[in-house]
Design a protein around this motif. Structure first.
Motif, PDB file in Angstrom:
ATOM      1  N   PHE A 177      -0.960   6.235 -14.708  1.00 42.32           N
ATOM      2  CA  PHE A 177       0.250   6.152 -15.530  1.00 42.32           C
ATOM      3  C   PHE A 177      -0.244   5.937 -16.955  1.00 42.32           C
ATOM      4  O   PHE A 177      -0.660   4.831 -17.304  1.00 42.32           O
ATOM      5  CB  PHE A 177       1.139   4.982 -15.084  1.00 42.32           C
ATOM      6  N   GLY A 178      -0.272   7.007 -17.752  1.00 43.14           N
ATOM      7  CA  GLY A 178      -0.861   6.907 -19.093  1.00 43.14           C
ATOM      8  C   GLY A 178      -2.329   6.539 -18.979  1.00 43.14           C
ATOM      9  O   GLY A 178      -3.096   7.210 -18.285  1.00 43.14           O
ATOM     10  N   ALA A 191      -3.626   3.386 -11.506  1.00 38.95           N
ATOM     11  CA  ALA A 191      -2.999   2.577 -10.445  1.00 38.95           C
ATOM     12  C   ALA A 191      -3.735   2.751  -9.128  1.00 38.95           C
ATOM     13  O   ALA A 191      -3.866   1.815  -8.333  1.00 38.95           O
ATOM     14  CB  ALA A 191      -1.538   2.968 -10.288  1.00 38.95           C
ATOM     15  N   ILE A 192      -4.197   3.971  -8.861  1.00 41.61           N
ATOM     16  CA  ILE A 192      -4.951   4.292  -7.641  1.00 41.61           C
ATOM     17  C   ILE A 192      -6.226   4.998  -8.077  1.00 41.61           C
ATOM     18  O   ILE A 192      -6.170   5.964  -8.825  1.00 41.61           O
ATOM     19  CB  ILE A 192      -4.138   5.222  -6.709  1.00 41.61           C
ATOM     20  N   ASP A 193      -7.363   4.475  -7.593  1.00 37.03           N
ATOM     21  CA  ASP A 193      -8.652   4.930  -8.115  1.00 37.03           C
ATOM     22  C   ASP A 193      -9.464   5.645  -7.031  1.00 37.03           C
ATOM     23  O   ASP A 193     -10.082   5.002  -6.188  1.00 37.03           O
ATOM     24  CB  ASP A 193      -9.406   3.693  -8.644  1.00 37.03           C
ATOM     25  N   LEU A 200      -0.830  -1.949   4.387  1.00 27.98           N
ATOM     26  CA  LEU A 200      -1.468  -1.971   3.071  1.00 27.98           C
ATOM     27  C   LEU A 200      -1.238  -3.370   2.515  1.00 27.98           C
ATOM     28  O   LEU A 200      -0.099  -3.782   2.303  1.00 27.98           O
ATOM     29  CB  LEU A 200      -0.820  -0.932   2.144  1.00 27.98           C
ATOM     30  N   LEU A 201      -2.317  -4.086   2.311  1.00 25.83           N
ATOM     31  CA  LEU A 201      -2.227  -5.501   1.960  1.00 25.83           C
ATOM     32  C   LEU A 201      -2.951  -5.756   0.652  1.00 25.83           C
ATOM     33  O   LEU A 201      -4.061  -5.263   0.449  1.00 25.83           O
ATOM     34  CB  LEU A 201      -2.872  -6.329   3.083  1.00 25.83           C
ATOM     35  N   GLY A 202      -2.324  -6.535  -0.210  1.00 24.22           N
ATOM     36  CA  GLY A 202      -3.000  -6.879  -1.467  1.00 24.22           C
ATOM     37  C   GLY A 202      -2.049  -7.615  -2.378  1.00 24.22           C
ATOM     38  O   GLY A 202      -0.842  -7.687  -2.126  1.00 24.22           O
ATOM     39  N   PRO A 203      -2.569  -8.174  -3.460  1.00 25.84           N
ATOM     40  CA  PRO A 203      -1.721  -8.915  -4.399  1.00 25.84           C
ATOM     41  C   PRO A 203      -0.799  -7.968  -5.161  1.00 25.84           C
ATOM     42  O   PRO A 203      -0.977  -6.744  -5.123  1.00 25.84           O
ATOM     43  CB  PRO A 203      -2.741  -9.566  -5.350  1.00 25.84           C
ATOM     44  N   SER A 204       0.191  -8.527  -5.851  1.00 27.72           N
ATOM     45  CA  SER A 204       1.097  -7.705  -6.655  1.00 27.72           C
ATOM     46  C   SER A 204       0.293  -6.899  -7.664  1.00 27.72           C
ATOM     47  O   SER A 204      -0.665  -7.409  -8.257  1.00 27.72           O
ATOM     48  CB  SER A 204       2.082  -8.606  -7.412  1.00 27.72           C
ATOM     49  N   GLY A 205       0.676  -5.628  -7.811  1.00 29.39           N
ATOM     50  CA  GLY A 205       0.030  -4.784  -8.821  1.00 29.39           C
ATOM     51  C   GLY A 205      -1.296  -4.186  -8.393  1.00 29.39           C
ATOM     52  O   GLY A 205      -2.041  -3.667  -9.215  1.00 29.39           O
ATOM     53  N   CYS A 206      -1.614  -4.244  -7.075  1.00 28.04           N
ATOM     54  CA  CYS A 206      -2.923  -3.709  -6.637  1.00 28.04           C
ATOM     55  C   CYS A 206      -2.843  -2.221  -6.318  1.00 28.04           C
ATOM     56  O   CYS A 206      -3.855  -1.598  -6.028  1.00 28.04           O
ATOM     57  CB  CYS A 206      -3.441  -4.482  -5.428  1.00 28.04           C
ATOM     58  N   GLY A 207      -1.627  -1.643  -6.319  1.00 30.61           N
ATOM     59  CA  GLY A 207      -1.504  -0.199  -6.082  1.00 30.61           C
ATOM     60  C   GLY A 207      -0.922   0.180  -4.736  1.00 30.61           C
ATOM     61  O   GLY A 207      -0.730   1.349  -4.430  1.00 30.61           O
ATOM     62  N   LYS A 208      -0.607  -0.842  -3.896  1.00 30.43           N
ATOM     63  CA  LYS A 208      -0.160  -0.507  -2.536  1.00 30.43           C
ATOM     64  C   LYS A 208       1.187   0.220  -2.525  1.00 30.43           C
ATOM     65  O   LYS A 208       1.390   1.168  -1.765  1.00 30.43           O
ATOM     66  CB  LYS A 208      -0.145  -1.737  -1.631  1.00 30.43           C
ATOM     67  N   THR A 209       2.109  -0.184  -3.404  1.00 28.17           N
ATOM     68  CA  THR A 209       3.420   0.492  -3.438  1.00 28.17           C
ATOM     69  C   THR A 209       3.288   1.892  -4.024  1.00 28.17           C
ATOM     70  O   THR A 209       3.950   2.827  -3.567  1.00 28.17           O
ATOM     71  CB  THR A 209       4.438  -0.371  -4.224  1.00 28.17           C
ATOM     72  N   THR A 210       2.408   2.075  -5.010  1.00 29.24           N
ATOM     73  CA  THR A 210       2.168   3.416  -5.570  1.00 29.24           C
ATOM     74  C   THR A 210       1.655   4.357  -4.486  1.00 29.24           C
ATOM     75  O   THR A 210       2.084   5.506  -4.389  1.00 29.24           O
ATOM     76  CB  THR A 210       1.142   3.340  -6.733  1.00 29.24           C
ATOM     77  N   LEU A 211       0.758   3.850  -3.661  1.00 30.27           N
ATOM     78  CA  LEU A 211       0.217   4.639  -2.549  1.00 30.27           C
ATOM     79  C   LEU A 211       1.344   5.085  -1.619  1.00 30.27           C
ATOM     80  O   LEU A 211       1.425   6.244  -1.220  1.00 30.27           O
ATOM     81  CB  LEU A 211      -0.790   3.766  -1.784  1.00 30.27           C
ATOM     82  N   MET A 212       2.240   4.141  -1.321  1.00 31.00           N
ATOM     83  CA  MET A 212       3.356   4.446  -0.436  1.00 31.00           C
ATOM     84  C   MET A 212       4.333   5.431  -1.083  1.00 31.00           C
ATOM     85  O   MET A 212       4.833   6.343  -0.434  1.00 31.00           O
ATOM     86  CB  MET A 212       4.069   3.149  -0.069  1.00 31.00           C
ATOM     87  N   ARG A 213       4.587   5.251  -2.371  1.00 31.82           N
ATOM     88  CA  ARG A 213       5.533   6.137  -3.070  1.00 31.82           C
ATOM     89  C   ARG A 213       4.997   7.568  -3.142  1.00 31.82           C
ATOM     90  O   ARG A 213       5.755   8.532  -3.150  1.00 31.82           O
ATOM     91  CB  ARG A 213       5.851   5.597  -4.467  1.00 31.82           C
ATOM     92  N   MET A 214       3.684   7.708  -3.170  1.00 35.40           N
ATOM     93  CA  MET A 214       3.094   9.060  -3.138  1.00 35.40           C
ATOM     94  C   MET A 214       3.317   9.705  -1.770  1.00 35.40           C
ATOM     95  O   MET A 214       3.581  10.900  -1.676  1.00 35.40           O
ATOM     96  CB  MET A 214       1.601   9.006  -3.491  1.00 35.40           C
ATOM     97  N   LEU A 215       3.239   8.906  -0.722  1.00 34.33           N
ATOM     98  CA  LEU A 215       3.513   9.433   0.625  1.00 34.33           C
ATOM     99  C   LEU A 215       4.976   9.872   0.740  1.00 34.33           C
ATOM    100  O   LEU A 215       5.279  10.885   1.367  1.00 34.33           O
ATOM    101  CB  LEU A 215       3.227   8.361   1.682  1.00 34.33           C
TER     102      LEU A 215
END
Length: 373
Positions: A27-28, A32-34, A48-63
């Motif tokens: 994102f700019g 978010a996902i590397d 998908l487990l991790g602290p807030s802002g680790c990219g897990k929701t972005t991964l899901m939104r791509m799916l």
């Protein structure tokens, strides 16, 4: 005949249902996902487990199709899903807020997606009844969302998501709004429903206990990277880094310099203190910095000096009483604090130790995991 253990990830013949190939999302200037590679198999309950802002929701939104990768490929059942619109994918997403229609009954909420597909009335009715039965909501079918409890609303959202028989169901913090006891009950319900339907579930959560309870495998994430992907027991017993060990459950981490002879590592960790011993299959360099990770339940606490390698004396500075367990925080002369856990097996047994007691903490050579990062 013994039941076959479900572990498609160990079978080279199995083809994954979902495959992330070198996926990056920016994102700019923010990544978010590397460059992630990840396989998820059919019928898995994957967390998908991790602290807030680790990219897990972005991964899901791509799916789900709400975000597209900046580079790399996502395959669903062998097909690149990038050109497929979200509503055309065999994927459904259940949101944290449940997003139920307040003016529609439970029955109509579940039927909504089916009706939009212009399915025959009798087909819709049969499928809704099936979903009501599966989620134990039959007697609430005519109620509106505000007339049922939070846990029941959660089940309505689940029934609606499953009604269209997706290949893949995405659950974004699905139990976040429920209180602890209800959340624990619902975790088992989710597992039961996932098993009955055979749908592949991918859940996003920051609650480690939840991930460890429901998932067949867990991916621990940090800053857009996958740190470790393994079954819950492996993640807990054999973390691959200090980050994973620390993120899952309670742990004592001791840093030091390694001296290795065969499988045995001697760890020099503090001036004037005896070296600590641990077994490992790693090959460490001489005086390489490494870490011992020891779970509190593997640390014994005693009034007298025990035999064996790893015995340290300290003073109890804190006691956390958790009903079935007591966790003792023992401060060593070096300033390190070691947590030791004991099960409270007898009812109102007199606590053997109390604050400011001098005690020994000890653990075996195989109790600690040796980590080099």
């Amino acid at each position: 005949m013994p039941q076959k253990i479900f572990a498609p990830w160990d079978d080279p013949q199995e083809k994954p249902l979902i495959r992330f190939q070198n996926v990056t999302k920016r994102f700019g200037d923010f990544t978010a996902i590397d460059s992630i590679d990840l396989d998820i198999y059919a019928r898995e309950f994957f967390a998908l487990l991790g602290p807030s802002g680790c990219g897990k929701t972005t991964l899901m939104r791509m799916l789900a199709g709400f975000e597209t990768p900046s580079s790399g490929t996502i395959l669903l059942a062998g097909q690149d899903i990038a050109p497929v619109a979200p509503n055309q994918r065999a994927v459904n997403m259940m949101f944290q807020s449940y997003a139920l229609f307040p003016h529609l009954s439970v029955w109509d909420n579940i039927a909504f997606g089916l009706r939009r597909e212009k399915r025959p009335k009798d087909q819709v009715a049969a499928r809704v009844e099936e979903m009501l039965k599966l989620t134990r909501l039959t007697k609430f079918a005519r109620r509106k969302p505000h007339q049922i409890s939070g846990g029941q609303r959660q089940r309505v959202a689940l029934a609606r998501s499953l009604a269209k028989a997706p290949k893949l169901l995405l659950l974004d913090e699905p139990l976040g709004a429920l209180d602890k006891k209800l959340r624990e009950e619902t975790q088992f319900e989710l597992m039961d429903i996932q098993e009955k339907t055979g749908t592949t579930f991918v859940i996003v959560t920051h609650d480690q206990e939840e991930a460890m309870t429901v998932a067949s495998r867990v991916a621990v994430m940090d800053e857009g990277k996958l740190m470790q992907i393994a079954t819950p027991d492996r993640i807990y017993e054999a973390p691959n880094s200090v980050y994973v060990a620390d993120f899952i459950g309670d742990v004592n981490i001791i840093e030091g310099k390694a001296h290795q002879v065969g499988e045995l590592v001697q760890l020099d960790w503090a001036e004037g203190q005896p070296a600590l011993a641990a077994r490992t299959d790693k090959n460490l360099g001489l005086a390489q910095t490494c870490y011992l990770a020891i779970r509190p339940e593997k640390v014994s606490i005693s009034a007298d000096r025990p035999g064996g390698a790893n015995a340290l004396q300290g003073e109890i500075i804190d006691i956390a009483y958790l009903g079935n367990l007591s966790t003792y925080h023992v401060k060593l002369p070096t300033g390190h604090v070691i947590k030791a856990q004991q099960a409270n097996t007898r009812r109102i047994s007199r606590r053997p130790f109390t604050w400011e007691d001098k005690v020994w903490v000890s653990w075996t050579e195989t109790a600690a995991v040796v980590l080099d990062q």
